[in-house]
Scaffold this motif. Structure first.
Motif, mmCIF file in Angstrom:
data_model
loop_
_atom_site.group_PDB
_atom_site.id
_atom_site.type_symbol
_atom_site.label_atom_id
_atom_site.label_comp_id
_atom_site.label_asym_id
_atom_site.label_seq_id
_atom_site.Cartn_x
_atom_site.Cartn_y
_atom_site.Cartn_z
ATOM 1 N N ALA A 150 24.351 23.834 41.335
ATOM 2 C CA ALA A 150 25.358 24.857 41.598
ATOM 3 C C ALA A 150 26.766 24.271 41.592
ATOM 4 C CB ALA A 150 25.102 25.524 42.943
ATOM 5 N N GLU A 151 27.693 25.002 40.959
ATOM 6 C CA GLU A 151 29.115 24.683 41.052
ATOM 7 C C GLU A 151 29.755 25.735 41.958
ATOM 8 O OE1 GLU A 151 31.847 23.134 37.703
ATOM 9 O OE2 GLU A 151 32.231 25.305 37.809
ATOM 10 N N ILE A 152 30.508 25.286 42.958
ATOM 11 C CA ILE A 152 30.988 26.179 44.006
ATOM 12 C C ILE A 152 32.504 26.066 44.118
ATOM 13 C CG2 ILE A 152 30.841 26.751 46.473
ATOM 14 C CD1 ILE A 152 28.063 25.270 46.386
ATOM 15 N N ALA A 153 33.178 27.213 44.171
ATOM 16 C CA ALA A 153 34.627 27.257 44.354
ATOM 17 C C ALA A 153 34.943 28.103 45.579
ATOM 18 C CB ALA A 153 35.312 27.847 43.114
ATOM 19 N N LEU A 154 35.954 27.694 46.330
ATOM 20 C CA LEU A 154 36.408 28.470 47.471
ATOM 21 C C LEU A 154 37.394 29.538 47.003
ATOM 22 C CD1 LEU A 154 35.253 25.904 48.910
ATOM 23 C CD2 LEU A 154 37.005 26.273 50.663
ATOM 24 N N THR A 155 37.153 30.783 47.414
ATOM 25 C CA THR A 155 38.061 31.884 47.092
ATOM 26 C C THR A 155 38.801 32.306 48.356
ATOM 27 O OG1 THR A 155 36.339 33.561 47.441
ATOM 28 C CG2 THR A 155 36.590 32.673 45.217
ATOM 29 N N ARG A 156 39.951 32.927 48.170
ATOM 30 C CA ARG A 156 40.814 33.259 49.307
ATOM 31 C C ARG A 156 40.259 34.443 50.101
ATOM 32 N NH1 ARG A 156 45.237 31.146 50.482
ATOM 33 N NH2 ARG A 156 45.563 30.319 48.375
ATOM 34 N N ALA A 157 40.468 34.385 51.408
ATOM 35 C CA ALA A 157 40.104 35.477 52.303
ATOM 36 C C ALA A 157 41.228 35.687 53.311
ATOM 37 C CB ALA A 157 38.797 35.174 53.029
ATOM 38 N N ASP A 158 41.360 36.897 53.792
ATOM 39 C CA ASP A 158 42.343 37.247 54.820
ATOM 40 C C ASP A 158 41.587 37.891 55.980
ATOM 41 O OD1 ASP A 158 44.290 38.257 56.467
ATOM 42 O OD2 ASP A 158 45.119 39.670 55.006
ATOM 43 N N HIS A 159 41.382 37.118 57.037
ATOM 44 C CA HIS A 159 40.607 37.608 58.183
ATOM 45 C C HIS A 159 41.308 37.255 59.497
ATOM 46 C CE1 HIS A 159 37.149 39.294 60.101
ATOM 47 N NE2 HIS A 159 36.752 38.158 60.655
#
Length: 288
Positions: A150-159
């Protein structure tokens, strides 16, 4: 493992379908990518033998058959408990809220040998919980890393839910403190958005084959309207509902989503929108 559940929730709540147990066989190598909802907001993903858990909360309170480690009565049994997890390659956390980063579960999974990953604030908390420094890695939003198949990227979140009362709740989460995970496998692309309000860049995402869709209507989550908007923007993606139907907490808006309230607005929902039971296997398919 059997668990005695409460006979009735304390108020009318949407309850997830009846749990199916995850077994040792589900952790073995295969020629596919499979996903299991762990209940709550957690998932197990098996990418052709590469084993990843995201935001697992899979321990009960000591001595209780029906109350989990967070103190909530369960509406449905857990499909697996931490002691029965044989091996993991990665344990990923989207943010520090304890319904995602559960302290007892995090400590119990150390023995599986998996790499722990997430934003820097998460890794600092994991260190406090006893995760060895050489078993944890902090990543920035937009950063990509590889775990086995698996190749994994962090995506933006607003919490930044603490913004409602910072004096009482503490400093709000900043832009690097919460994330989603975009997981590319040989069989397609999975997106776990994390807890988030809808961001413009979410509507720029493409190429997703499976969206793990947060159906909570809390104002610091997508909410019904924006969850439908994102689902329809990713019109070729299959959808799996989560963040509902797990905890007997009728007063807690984040725990009380209702997938049925989204179905009528989602295009081709009868084909794309999957209401899985905890522990029910879904095999990733790129041909719709």
């Amino acid at each position: 493992m059997s668990q005695e559940m409460p006979q009735e929730p304390s108020a009318s709540q949407v309850i997830a379908p009846n749990t199916r147990m995850i077994t040792a066989e589900d952790f073995t190598a295969s020629n596919r990518t499979s996903i299991w909802w762990l209940s709550g907001a957690g998932f197990l993903i098996n990418v052709r033998g590469t084993l990843i858990m995201i935001d697992p909360v899979i321990m009960m309170k000591d001595g209780s058959p029906s109350v989990n480690e967070l103190g909530h009565r369960m509406l449905v049994p857990l499909p697996i408990v931490a002691a029965d997890v044989p091996h993991l390659d990665a344990v990923l956390y989207s943010h520090m809220d304890n319904d995602h980063l559960a302290p007892d579960t995090a400590a119990a999974l150390i023995r599986t040998g998996g790499m722990y990953g997430g934003p820097a604030i998460v890794v600092r908390e994991l260190a406090r919980l006893g995760v060895p420094a050489d078993q944890a890695r902090a990543f920035r939003i937009g950063e990509t890393f590889r775990v086995g198949n698996a190749e994994i990227a962090l995506t933006r979140a607003d919490h930044a839910w603490q913004i409602s009362d910072p004096e009482k709740l503490g400093p709000p989460y900043g832009p690097e403190d919460c994330c989603g995970f975009l997981i590319s496998s040989p069989d397609g692309v999975i997106w776990y958005t994390g807890d988030s309000r809808l961001l413009p860049e979410h509507l720029e995402m493409s190429g997703v084959d499976l969206l793990l869709l947060d159906v909570s209507n809390d104002p610091y989550h997508f909410g019904i309207e924006n969850a439908v908007k994102l689902a329809n923007h990713l019109g070729d993606a299959d959808l799996i509902a989560h963040h509902y139907g797990t905890y007997d907490a009728p007063e807690s808006l984040p725990f009380n989503g209702d997938p049925a309230k989204l179905s009528c607005g989602i295009t081709r929902s009868e084909r794309r929108f999957h209401i899985l039971a905890p522990g029910e296997r879904y095999d990733l398919k790129t041909t719709k």
